[in-house]
Scaffold this motif. Structure first.
Motif, PDB file in Angstrom:
ATOM      1  N   LYS A   1       0.830  -1.208   0.000  1.00  0.00           N
ATOM      2  CA  LYS A   1       0.000   0.000   0.000  1.00  0.00           C
ATOM      3  C   LYS A   1       0.865   1.259   0.000  1.00  0.00           C
ATOM      4  N   GLN A   2       1.911   1.270   0.814  1.00  0.00           N
ATOM      5  CA  GLN A   2       2.788   2.439   0.875  1.00  0.00           C
ATOM      6  C   GLN A   2       3.565   2.622  -0.419  1.00  0.00           C
TER       7      GLN A   2
ATOM      8  N   GLY B   1       1.171   3.631  -3.234  1.00  0.00           N
ATOM      9  CA  GLY B   1       0.770   5.024  -3.074  1.00  0.00           C
ATOM     10  C   GLY B   1       1.850   5.984  -3.538  1.00  0.00           C
TER      11      GLY B   1
ATOM     12  N   GLY C   1      -1.935   8.730  -6.422  1.00  0.00           N
ATOM     13  CA  GLY C   1      -1.635   8.183  -5.095  1.00  0.00           C
ATOM     14  C   GLY C   1      -2.754   7.314  -4.568  1.00  0.00           C
ATOM     15  N   ILE C   2      -3.986   7.756  -4.747  1.00  0.00           N
ATOM     16  CA  ILE C   2      -5.142   6.970  -4.290  1.00  0.00           C
ATOM     17  C   ILE C   2      -5.231   5.662  -5.074  1.00  0.00           C
TER      18      ILE C   2
ATOM     19  N   ALA D   1      -2.328   3.333  -3.978  1.00  0.00           N
ATOM     20  CA  ALA D   1      -2.533   2.781  -2.634  1.00  0.00           C
ATOM     21  C   ALA D   1      -3.593   1.687  -2.648  1.00  0.00           C
TER      22      ALA D   1
END
Length: 109
Positions: free
Chosen positions: A20-21, A24, A78-79, A82
């Motif tokens: 996820k990081q 993102g 980014g969304i 992620a």
């Protein structure tokens, strides 16, 4: 949701969220670059709106339009990154780690 460690049965388990990081970050950079490619369009729109205030308004409007285009692209990327990274965490990576014994594991739904 309570998830005990399958190795030592301890309850001190955390999620690592590496996918996820990473997703993102990559998505934000890619989105900002993509938004940066749309700088010309944002600058033209900002310049057109800024014409009302004269040459200075046109210049400021074009800069602001370009910055807003990059920011929106970065946020959207980014969304999306992620969200994709979260799926990778859940389906591919051992996203959970026991704080007592250090064992990394995944949970099959």
């Amino acid at each position: 949701m309570y998830t005990p460690c399958p190795s030592c049965n301890a309850g001190r388990v955390v999620t690592k969220n590496i996918g996820k990081q990473t997703g993102g970050l990559i998505g934000a950079v890619g989105g900002a670059v993509s938004g940066g490619a749309g700088i010309l369009s944002g600058a033209q729109t900002g310049a057109a709106v800024g014409v009302i205030a004269g040459p200075v308004g046109s210049a400021i409007g074009s800069v602001v339009g370009a910055i807003i285009g990059s920011l929106f692209g970065g946020v959207a990327g980014g969304i999306a990154g992620a969200t994709l990274g979260q799926h990778v965490d859940e389906k591919v990576l051992n996203n959970y780690q026991c704080l007592d014994c250090g064992y990394s594991f995944s949970i099959n739904h």
